[in-house]
Design an enzyme around this catalytic site. Structure first.
Site, short mmCIF file in Angstrom:
data_model
loop_
_atom_site.label_atom_id
_atom_site.label_comp_id
_atom_site.label_asym_id
_atom_site.label_seq_id
_atom_site.Cartn_x
_atom_site.Cartn_y
_atom_site.Cartn_z
N VAL A 174 0.83 -1.21 0.00
CA VAL A 174 0.00 0.00 0.00
C VAL A 174 0.86 1.26 0.00
CG1 VAL A 174 -2.11 -0.96 0.97
CG2 VAL A 174 -0.29 -0.24 2.51
N CYS A 175 2.12 1.09 -0.38
CA CYS A 175 3.03 2.23 -0.48
C CYS A 175 3.20 2.59 -1.95
CB CYS A 175 4.39 1.89 0.13
SG CYS A 175 5.42 3.34 0.29
N ILE A 176 3.06 3.86 -2.28
CA ILE A 176 3.22 4.28 -3.68
C ILE A 176 4.38 5.27 -3.84
CG2 ILE A 176 0.88 3.75 -4.47
CD1 ILE A 176 0.14 6.69 -3.94
N THR A 177 5.27 5.28 -2.84
CA THR A 177 6.45 6.15 -2.90
C THR A 177 7.21 5.96 -4.21
OG1 THR A 177 6.71 6.16 -0.49
CG2 THR A 177 8.69 6.63 -1.79
#
Length: 326
Positions: A174-177
């Site tokens: 759920v990380c879009i970095t």
């Protein structure tokens, strides 16, 4: 950086088995002066851990890290854990009020056994200053600092006084970095772990990018003492996320720590929200992880976790699932 690879690019190579049954294999790990049943810790995220689950994990011999998104509850949490005779493990950020919080703990004579300094880009003076502040005021706390993705960062945080470093920038589900910024260890988290572990003199926590139980063994092989996992722990009965029903199936929400759902605003968003299928009891998942890791140890030709650190491996470049959506 020579070989760049991720979890699905690697297969570990078996060594001659020395046990009759995988149940003889011991998955326990030493970390911060305590022994835990597994080298695994649920992510310190709001939809993964809460006070109730922290108590349950600690009572059952598992490591946990409480999240930092309800800062005003932390002192009561530490007191409650102490009253129960359990270890306390909390998270802090690097803002001014966190410095005051550490001083308040000193005044109240409260020493959490573990403090995780947890920001997205942990290779920073802000983190170094916070490590030094904690070590000055709470010298007996075991300080975990992160998150980082380079050997230089690991060395600098260790030199500042960190007792362990947390490696992983943006590989989480759920990380879009990686998409929003172009930076991070997404897509090569396992190689980043290996690179960082070679520079480390203290324990490393691999954080993010774990999609299967086999990835835990791979993390251990490449130098992790602990493996932090979000998505595989999301969606359990005990998970704090809200439950919804869709087409007769139960789902739970899971969102990133830098998402708008977390922050309550759309500003510098580097996380997203998803719904994961309801997975039942978390202890069942932990038991399955333990059994799978016992099998890993038996394939590694040993009966303790360290056996995995010595096996050979091959790089297979994304072919182990043969295009299957696992």
């Amino acid at each position: 950086m020579e070989n760049v690879f991720d979890y699905e690019d690697i297969q570990l190579i078996p060594a001659k088995c020395i046990v009759k049954s995988r149940s003889e294999c011991d998955t326990s790990v030493q970390f911060g002066g305590r022994t835990f049943k597994l080298p695994v810790v649920p992510a310190n995220m709001q939809t993964i851990i809460d006070e109730k689950l922290a108590v349950s994990l600690a009572e059952n011999g598992y490591f946990y890290v409480m999240h930092r998104f309800e800062p005003e509850t932390r002192i009561d949490f530490i007191k409650d854990m102490k009253a129960r005779g359990l270890f306390s493990s909390i998270s802090v950020g690097v803002k001014d009020e966190e410095y005051a919080f550490i001083e308040e703990l000193t005044r109240e004579n409260l020493t959490p056994e573990y403090i995780t300094i947890d920001i997205a880009h942990g290779h920073s003076n802000a983190v170094i200053n916070m490590i030094q502040h904690i070590k000055k005021h709470l010298p007996d706390s075991f300080v975990i600092a992160g998150n980082v993705g380079t050997p230089e960062a690991v060395r600098e945080l260790e030199n500042a006084g960190a007792d362990a470093t947390k490696v992983g920038i943006g590989p989480g589900k759920v990380c879009i970095t990686k998409i929003k910024t172009g930076f991070g260890t997404g897509g090569w988290q396992l190689a980043a772990l290996r690179w960082c572990a070679k520079a480390a003199s203290k324990p490393i926590i691999a954080d993010g990018g774990i999609r299967t139980h086999g990835d835990i063994a791979k993390s251990v092989r490449f130098g992790a003492t602990m493996v932090m996992i979000g998505s595989l722990f999301a969606g359990h009965e005990e998970s704090p996320g809200a439950t919804i029903e869709k087409d007769g199936k139960l789902y739970k929400e899971y969102f990133g720590s830098a998402s708008e759902y977390q922050k309550g605003e759309k500003k510098n968003v580097e996380g997203k929200k998803m719904y994961v299928e309801h997975k039942g009891a978390i202890m069942d998942t932990l038991t399955e992880m333990e059994q799978d890791l016992q099998s890993s140890i038996s394939y590694a030709g040993g009966n303790k976790l360290d056996a995995i650190r010595n096996v050979d491996y091959v790089i297979v470049k994304n072919s182990i699932f043969n295009g299957d959506q696992y």
